[in-house]
Design a protein around this motif. Structure first.
Motif, PDB file in Angstrom:
ATOM      1  N   PRO A  10       0.844  -1.200   0.000  1.00 18.68           N
ATOM      2  CA  PRO A  10       0.000   0.000   0.000  1.00 18.68           C
ATOM      3  C   PRO A  10       0.876   1.245   0.000  1.00 18.68           C
ATOM      4  O   PRO A  10       1.802   1.361   0.811  1.00 18.68           O
ATOM      5  CB  PRO A  10      -0.807  -0.133   1.295  1.00 18.68           C
ATOM      6  CG  PRO A  10      -0.755  -1.587   1.627  1.00 18.68           C
ATOM      7  CD  PRO A  10       0.579  -2.073   1.154  1.00 18.68           C
ATOM      8  N   ALA A  11       0.616   2.167  -0.902  1.00 17.60           N
ATOM      9  CA  ALA A  11       1.505   3.312  -1.090  1.00 17.60           C
ATOM     10  C   ALA A  11       1.701   4.117   0.189  1.00 17.60           C
ATOM     11  O   ALA A  11       2.775   4.681   0.411  1.00 17.60           O
ATOM     12  CB  ALA A  11       0.969   4.207  -2.205  1.00 17.60           C
TER      13      ALA A  11
ATOM     14  N   ASP B 115       2.060   0.173  -6.248  1.00 22.05           N
ATOM     15  CA  ASP B 115       0.969   0.244  -5.284  1.00 22.05           C
ATOM     16  C   ASP B 115       0.074  -0.978  -5.464  1.00 22.05           C
ATOM     17  O   ASP B 115      -0.547  -1.158  -6.523  1.00 22.05           O
ATOM     18  CB  ASP B 115       0.166   1.521  -5.503  1.00 22.05           C
ATOM     19  CG  ASP B 115      -0.858   1.763  -4.401  1.00 22.05           C
ATOM     20  OD1 ASP B 115      -1.130   0.833  -3.615  1.00 22.05           O
ATOM     21  OD2 ASP B 115      -1.393   2.883  -4.335  1.00 22.05           O
TER      22      ASP B 115
ATOM     23  N   GLN C  49      -2.693  -1.567  -4.394  1.00 18.85           N
ATOM     24  CA  GLN C  49      -4.106  -1.231  -4.536  1.00 18.85           C
ATOM     25  C   GLN C  49      -4.485  -0.895  -5.973  1.00 18.85           C
ATOM     26  O   GLN C  49      -5.650  -0.911  -6.335  1.00 18.85           O
ATOM     27  CB  GLN C  49      -4.444  -0.056  -3.621  1.00 18.85           C
ATOM     28  CG  GLN C  49      -4.268  -0.379  -2.138  1.00 18.85           C
ATOM     29  CD  GLN C  49      -4.516   0.826  -1.247  1.00 18.85           C
ATOM     30  OE1 GLN C  49      -4.487   1.961  -1.722  1.00 18.85           O
ATOM     31  NE2 GLN C  49      -4.765   0.569   0.027  1.00 18.85           N
ATOM     32  N   ASN C  50      -3.468  -0.608  -6.811  1.00 15.36           N
ATOM     33  CA  ASN C  50      -3.743  -0.233  -8.195  1.00 15.36           C
ATOM     34  C   ASN C  50      -3.090  -1.146  -9.218  1.00 15.36           C
ATOM     35  O   ASN C  50      -3.430  -1.064 -10.403  1.00 15.36           O
ATOM     36  CB  ASN C  50      -3.262   1.214  -8.450  1.00 15.36           C
ATOM     37  CG  ASN C  50      -3.948   2.214  -7.537  1.00 15.36           C
ATOM     38  OD1 ASN C  50      -5.157   2.133  -7.313  1.00 15.36           O
ATOM     39  ND2 ASN C  50      -3.179   3.157  -7.019  1.00 15.36           N
ATOM     40  N   ASP C  51      -2.148  -1.991  -8.801  1.00 14.75           N
ATOM     41  CA  ASP C  51      -1.433  -2.856  -9.730  1.00 14.75           C
ATOM     42  C   ASP C  51      -1.807  -4.306  -9.457  1.00 14.75           C
ATOM     43  O   ASP C  51      -1.461  -4.856  -8.400  1.00 14.75           O
ATOM     44  CB  ASP C  51       0.079  -2.656  -9.563  1.00 14.75           C
ATOM     45  CG  ASP C  51       0.895  -3.336 -10.652  1.00 14.75           C
ATOM     46  OD1 ASP C  51       0.739  -4.557 -10.836  1.00 14.75           O
ATOM     47  OD2 ASP C  51       1.692  -2.640 -11.315  1.00 14.75           O
ATOM     48  N   PRO C  52      -2.514  -4.992 -10.388  1.00 15.93           N
ATOM     49  CA  PRO C  52      -2.943  -6.381 -10.156  1.00 15.93           C
ATOM     50  C   PRO C  52      -1.788  -7.337  -9.901  1.00 15.93           C
ATOM     51  O   PRO C  52      -1.881  -8.207  -9.034  1.00 15.93           O
ATOM     52  CB  PRO C  52      -3.696  -6.735 -11.443  1.00 15.93           C
ATOM     53  CG  PRO C  52      -4.123  -5.419 -12.011  1.00 15.93           C
ATOM     54  CD  PRO C  52      -3.040  -4.459 -11.653  1.00 15.93           C
TER      55      PRO C  52
ATOM     56  N   ALA D  60      -0.533  -6.787  -6.445  1.00 20.25           N
ATOM     57  CA  ALA D  60      -1.500  -7.288  -5.470  1.00 20.25           C
ATOM     58  C   ALA D  60      -1.432  -8.806  -5.359  1.00 20.25           C
ATOM     59  O   ALA D  60      -1.532  -9.373  -4.262  1.00 20.25           O
ATOM     60  CB  ALA D  60      -2.907  -6.847  -5.864  1.00 20.25           C
TER      61      ALA D  60
END
Length: 329
Positions: free
Chosen positions: A158-159, A182, A184-187, A190
């Motif tokens: 998480p950034a 991040d 939360q934004n990069d599959p 994640a």
């Protein structure tokens, strides 16, 4: 032919700095460099240096071509540049025997002149004008890696997680390139994070040059994993030891080294000390409008580019100091 690094820099910046970052030496200059080096040769696809491993020094290409690539963290490689005859493959870390941040491989048979760190420094003393061209290129290359994040570890999480902020700050203060993904934004980020962290844990991951993954590392653990920490030479005795690399260390160290003394600088985190982390400093004489801590403690380009001054900095190394108790209290 160049992609990767050059294509990711601002177009105007590339046009203005391209020749300085990747200069081609004239035959007469190549001959002068050759006096300080060792003739070496490589077969097709043989590595000259490998990211994460100690580099032998600067390679001046005589014949053939060398492909320079950077690792992207998930096993991929991207092209930075191809060096040909008259160009040299190295980074600023090779002035002191540091590790390589990128990979270099021969494209077909290659002959080159290798300048180990001590011979590279000798060249900069004896050939000041030529040394300035080389040093300027090495500094610009490192600055470009820092700007694009190429060649360094990849931080995943998480950034705004405290661990991400802590590790990013440590690398920034040490002028070390890195990239942040991040989760939360990069599959892809994640997915990787899910393999190492329970859903309830705010975990920060670091992917190193060799593909190894660190879970919530300490600053020291990260520095060891990516080769930032050196080790004192066995039996080496220094004339001067400076403990604490705050704003005053530079003047002290440069003055001592200019007098021929060997100097070691020790700090627990980074050159610059606590001042480096200050958002603004307003009580420094000569800067009535104030300045950032990082700008205050970073050597000026003129100072860093000076071939006469740089050799006096050759003895400076950064080691981590852990104080378990307060012996002077």
């Amino acid at each position: 032919m160049t992609t990767g690094l050059r294509s990711r820099l601002d177009e105007r910046q590339v046009e203005g700095q391209d020749a300085q970052m990747f200069p081609t030496l004239a035959p007469e200059s190549m001959s002068r460099v050759g006096r300080f080096g060792i003739a070496v040769s490589f077969d097709d696809d043989q590595p000259l240096f490998t990211a994460g491993a100690e580099a032998a020094g600067l390679y001046l290409i005589m014949t053939g071509r060398v492909r320079i690539t950077q690792r992207e963290g998930f096993g991929g490689l991207s092209l930075i540049v191809e060096h040909g005859p008259g160009e040299f493959a190295a980074g600023v870390g090779q002035l002191s025997g540091g590790i390589a941040l990128i990979d270099g491989r021969a494209i077909g048979p290659v002959t080159a002149v290798l300048l180990p760190p001590e011979r590279l420094r000798a060249l900069m003393v004896a050939e000041a004008a030529l040394g300035e061209v080389i040093l300027r290129a090495l500094i610009l290359r490192r600055a470009s890696l820092i700007e694009t994040g190429d060649g360094g570890p990849v931080l995943i999480g998480p950034a705004r997680a405290p661990g991400m902020t802590r590790l990013a700050g440590f690398l920034t203060r040490n002028d070390y390139p890195y990239r942040v993904l991040d989760a939360q934004n990069d599959p892809a980020a994640a997915t990787l994070l899910a393999q190492y962290a329970p859903a309830s844990e705010a975990l920060s991951l670091v992917i190193c040059h060799d593909g190894s993954v660190l879970r919530n590392p300490t600053e020291r653990g990260l520095a060891q994993a990516i080769g930032m920490l050196g080790a004192p030479e066995p039996g080496r005795i220094y004339d001067v030891a400076i403990v604490g690399a705050g704003p005053a260390w530079r003047a002290t160290a440069v003055h001592a080294a200019s007098e021929g003394l060997s100097v070691i600088v020790l700090d627990a985190r980074a050159f610059g000390g606590q001042a480096d982390a200050s958002a603004r400093i307003e009580n420094d004489s000569g800067r009535p409008t104030g300045t950032s801590g990082q700008a205050l403690v970073t050597p000026s380009p003129r100072h860093r580019k000076s071939a006469r001054i740089w050799p006096s900095l050759r003895e400076f190394h950064l080691y981590t100091v852990h104080q378990q108790r307060r012996p002077w209290s």
